[in-house]
Each structure stands twice: as C-alpha cells, then as structure tokens.
Design a protein around this motif. Structure first.
Motif, PDB file in Angstrom:
ATOM      1  N   ARG A  62       0.843  -1.190   0.000  1.00  0.00           N
ATOM      2  CA  ARG A  62       0.000   0.000   0.000  1.00  0.00           C
ATOM      3  C   ARG A  62       0.880   1.243   0.000  1.00  0.00           C
ATOM      4  O   ARG A  62       1.973   1.234   0.551  1.00  0.00           O
ATOM      5  N   SER A  69       1.416   4.921   1.428  1.00  0.00           N
ATOM      6  CA  SER A  69       1.064   5.545   2.696  1.00  0.00           C
ATOM      7  C   SER A  69       0.227   6.799   2.523  1.00  0.00           C
ATOM      8  O   SER A  69       0.451   7.600   1.624  1.00  0.00           O
ATOM      9  N   GLN A  70      -0.763   6.971   3.409  1.00  0.00           N
ATOM     10  CA  GLN A  70      -1.577   8.185   3.448  1.00  0.00           C
ATOM     11  C   GLN A  70      -0.897   9.256   4.295  1.00  0.00           C
ATOM     12  O   GLN A  70      -1.328  10.395   4.310  1.00  0.00           O
ATOM     13  N   SER A 100      -2.780  13.271  -3.564  1.00  0.00           N
ATOM     14  CA  SER A 100      -3.296  11.955  -3.206  1.00  0.00           C
ATOM     15  C   SER A 100      -2.183  10.938  -3.441  1.00  0.00           C
ATOM     16  O   SER A 100      -1.331  11.150  -4.279  1.00  0.00           O
ATOM     17  N   PRO A 101      -2.190   9.831  -2.698  1.00  0.00           N
ATOM     18  CA  PRO A 101      -1.178   8.806  -2.947  1.00  0.00           C
ATOM     19  C   PRO A 101      -1.535   7.994  -4.183  1.00  0.00           C
ATOM     20  O   PRO A 101      -2.690   7.963  -4.611  1.00  0.00           O
ATOM     21  N   ARG A 113       3.727   9.142  -2.372  1.00  0.00           N
ATOM     22  CA  ARG A 113       2.990   9.384  -1.141  1.00  0.00           C
ATOM     23  C   ARG A 113       2.247  10.711  -1.209  1.00  0.00           C
ATOM     24  O   ARG A 113       2.510  11.545  -2.069  1.00  0.00           O
ATOM     25  N   TYR A 114       1.336  10.893  -0.279  1.00  0.00           N
ATOM     26  CA  TYR A 114       0.565  12.128  -0.159  1.00  0.00           C
ATOM     27  C   TYR A 114       1.502  13.290   0.163  1.00  0.00           C
ATOM     28  O   TYR A 114       2.391  13.159   1.007  1.00  0.00           O
TER      29      TYR A 114
END
Length: 130
Positions: free
Chosen positions: A12, A14-15, A33-34, A93-94
């Motif tokens: 995944r 990361s947020q 946004s990621p 990433r974000y």
C-alpha cells in the motif's frame, strides 16, 4: 553474473504526508493523493514539459520508477507461480514533490504550464510557487 531484480508484493502507498522535503526549484508539482505512477507516465510528463518550457529552464525530477510490477502473459491459466517483470512504477505518497522547475524567466506563466502538464499524471496534484 546477471543482476536480478526482486519481484515484490504490491503493498500500500502511505496516506501519511511527506514532510520536511527541501525545495530546490521555484515552482513544483506536489501530489494531493497517494498513488502509483509508471515510468512511461513520468517520461511523458517530462517530454511534455520540455516542449512547453523555454530553453535553459532546469527540470528537477524528484520521483523515479524503481519498483517492479509483474504480469502474466495473456491467455495463460492460473497458477504456475508469479509472472515476470512487466514494467516499473514509482510509489508516490501524499504531499510528496514530484517535479520542480529552476531558473525561471520573467513573463512566462509557469503555473498554467505545470497545470496542463500535470494532467498526464493519474493522481491528483497541485502546483505551488516556492
């Protein structure tokens, strides 16, 4: 001996926002946004920017496609292990910096230029002046 790249799990993105990144350029494209960006998309972004920018403007890439993605050939039955490496991606990433521009000239609308070029990316982005 042949260098072997590892086949990895998808994982995944990361947020958690990227903070403390040092900015070098005067304008930058930042992810809102990621997501995953392929090497072809990064190359298309850079080529479109080179066409629009005046000569002498320096482009600083901050993301690189180093993460391998595997795929099985078409019409192959299930099973028999993981597929071979198909392409490479960059995990973004974000709030991470994707690209920066240095050495700007007066009278050129860099914000609009970067907004048009960022349409090539599959993630939501914003343009900031440093």
């Amino acid at each position: 001996m042949k260098k072997r790249t590892l086949k990895r799990h998808k994982g995944r993105t990361s947020q958690v926002p990227r903070i403390g990144q040092r900015r070098v350029g005067e304008y930058s494209i930042i992810s809102s946004s990621p997501g995953r960006i392929t090497a072809k998309q990064i190359a298309a972004l850079e080529m479109a920017l080179k066409r629009k920018l005046p000569t002498g403007t320096e482009i600083i890439k901050r993301i690189f496609a180093t993460y391998p993605v595997t795929a099985k050939p078409l019409e192959v039955r299930m099973g028999k292990g993981k597929g071979s490496i198909d392409h490479k991606i960059a995990r973004v990433r974000y709030k991470s910096i994707i690209l920066e521009i240095k050495k700007t000239e007066p009278g050129v609308d860099y914000m609009e230029m970067l907004r048009q070029v960022s349409m090539k990316l599959p993630i939501v982005t914003k343009i900031e002046k440093n």
